[in-house]
Scaffold this motif. Structure first.
Motif, PDB file in Angstrom:
ATOM      1  N   ASP A   1       0.795  -1.227   0.000  1.00 39.66           N
ATOM      2  CA  ASP A   1       0.000   0.000   0.000  1.00 39.66           C
ATOM      3  C   ASP A   1       0.834   1.287   0.000  1.00 39.66           C
ATOM      4  OD1 ASP A   1      -2.450  -1.292  -0.176  1.00 39.66           O
ATOM      5  OD2 ASP A   1      -2.879  -1.154   1.969  1.00 39.66           O
TER       6      ASP A   1
ATOM      7  N   ALA B   1       0.998   3.883  -3.193  1.00 42.60           N
ATOM      8  CA  ALA B   1       0.495   5.250  -3.043  1.00 42.60           C
ATOM      9  C   ALA B   1       1.546   6.268  -3.500  1.00 42.60           C
ATOM     10  CB  ALA B   1       0.081   5.517  -1.600  1.00 42.60           C
TER      11      ALA B   1
ATOM     12  N   GLU C   1      -9.039   6.221  -0.612  1.00 40.56           N
ATOM     13  CA  GLU C   1      -8.459   4.876  -0.588  1.00 40.56           C
ATOM     14  C   GLU C   1      -6.999   4.810  -1.027  1.00 40.56           C
ATOM     15  OE1 GLU C   1     -10.511   5.010  -4.685  1.00 40.56           O
ATOM     16  OE2 GLU C   1     -11.022   5.680  -2.693  1.00 40.56           O
ATOM     17  N   LEU C   2      -6.413   5.906  -1.465  1.00 39.42           N
ATOM     18  CA  LEU C   2      -5.036   5.860  -1.968  1.00 39.42           C
ATOM     19  C   LEU C   2      -4.034   5.276  -0.972  1.00 39.42           C
ATOM     20  CD1 LEU C   2      -4.236   9.037  -4.112  1.00 39.42           C
ATOM     21  CD2 LEU C   2      -4.454   6.662  -4.830  1.00 39.42           C
TER      22      LEU C   2
ATOM     23  N   MET D   1      -5.108   0.911  -0.505  1.00 40.90           N
ATOM     24  CA  MET D   1      -5.693   0.337  -1.714  1.00 40.90           C
ATOM     25  C   MET D   1      -6.044  -1.144  -1.550  1.00 40.90           C
ATOM     26  SD  MET D   1      -5.584   2.610  -4.468  1.00 40.90           S
ATOM     27  CE  MET D   1      -4.958   1.771  -5.900  1.00 40.90           C
TER      28      MET D   1
ATOM     29  N   THR E   1      -9.625  -1.549  -0.370  1.00 45.31           N
ATOM     30  CA  THR E   1     -10.618  -1.205  -1.390  1.00 45.31           C
ATOM     31  C   THR E   1     -10.819  -2.334  -2.378  1.00 45.31           C
ATOM     32  OG1 THR E   1     -10.116   1.137  -1.195  1.00 45.31           O
ATOM     33  CG2 THR E   1     -11.119   0.427  -3.265  1.00 45.31           C
ATOM     34  N   TYR E   2      -9.746  -2.978  -2.780  1.00 42.62           N
ATOM     35  CA  TYR E   2      -9.834  -3.980  -3.836  1.00 42.62           C
ATOM     36  C   TYR E   2     -10.090  -5.390  -3.320  1.00 42.62           C
ATOM     37  CZ  TYR E   2      -8.929  -0.310  -7.065  1.00 42.62           C
ATOM     38  OH  TYR E   2      -9.067   0.846  -7.804  1.00 42.62           O
TER      39      TYR E   2
ATOM     40  N   TYR F   1      -6.969  -5.515  -7.962  1.00 41.38           N
ATOM     41  CA  TYR F   1      -5.872  -4.605  -8.300  1.00 41.38           C
ATOM     42  C   TYR F   1      -4.614  -5.447  -8.470  1.00 41.38           C
ATOM     43  CZ  TYR F   1      -3.353  -0.249  -8.745  1.00 41.38           C
ATOM     44  OH  TYR F   1      -2.628   0.802  -9.260  1.00 41.38           O
TER      45      TYR F   1
ATOM     46  N   LYS G   1      -7.102   3.597 -11.520  1.00 41.25           N
ATOM     47  CA  LYS G   1      -5.764   3.883 -10.986  1.00 41.25           C
ATOM     48  C   LYS G   1      -4.663   3.102 -11.688  1.00 41.25           C
ATOM     49  CE  LYS G   1      -7.612   5.517  -6.673  1.00 41.25           C
ATOM     50  NZ  LYS G   1      -8.995   5.490  -7.163  1.00 41.25           N
TER      51      LYS G   1
END
Length: 173
Positions: A22, A26, A49-50, A53, A56-57, A64, A93
């Motif tokens: 992560d 980012a 969510e950056l 991540m 989120t995925y 991702y 992204k």
């Protein structure tokens, strides 16, 4: 589809995003956003969510994939359901460090995500970008994405001014 793989770096691995990736991911994404002048509201810059991540995925219909060389995260790309549009995912992204560009990495990421989107059951894939990302748009067109006149769904990226759509089981697979 063909890809000029003369510059391809075979030592770059594509794999699913992990929580330990992560922070590095980012940094790559933010650096690319700064480079292209997209470090402002209306772009992914403001997405909460950056910094996490991998969380989120993990959601259903999302994935991702990161490009890794040794221990270094070079970037990645993801797919997730497009809010407000049934049967459609969004390419999300997709950013690479400068050292990974023009090496076949973006081509490989796109191929993997299109295959995964089909396996998940999506019928369409949508993406948003902006005028300054010329090389990215060339990649999208090479994969059969068609430019459309207006945005779809609810992405929160109102500063994007180029929108593309591809049928996943249609022509130009």
């Amino acid at each position: 589809m063909h890809n000029d793989s003369l510059n391809e770096k075979p030592d770059i691995e594509l794999r699913p995003l992990r929580p330990l990736d992560d922070v590095a991911l980012a940094k790559v994404i933010r650096a690319a956003l700064v480079e292209f002048g997209a470090d402002r509201p209306g772009f992914a810059w403001q997405d909460p969510e950056l910094d996490a991540m991998s969380k989120t995925y993990k959601k259903p219909g999302s994935l991702y994939v990161v490009a890794v060389e040794g221990e270094n995260i070079l970037g990645g790309a993801g797919i997730g359901p497009l809010s407000g549009v049934e049967g459609t995912c969004e390419l999300q992204k997709m950013y690479l460090a400068p050292s990974a560009r023009r090496q076949g990495v973006g081509w490989r990421l796109m191929g993997r995500l299109l295959d995964d989107a089909r396996l998940i059951g999506y019928r369409w894939i949508y993406l948003e970008t902006f005028t300054g990302m010329v090389e990215a748009q060339q990649l999208y067109r090479a994969w059969g994405f068609l430019k459309i006149a207006r945005p779809l769904g609810h992405t929160g990226h109102g500063s994007c001014d180029c929108w593309f759509l591809k049928e996943l089981n249609g022509p130009n697979l």
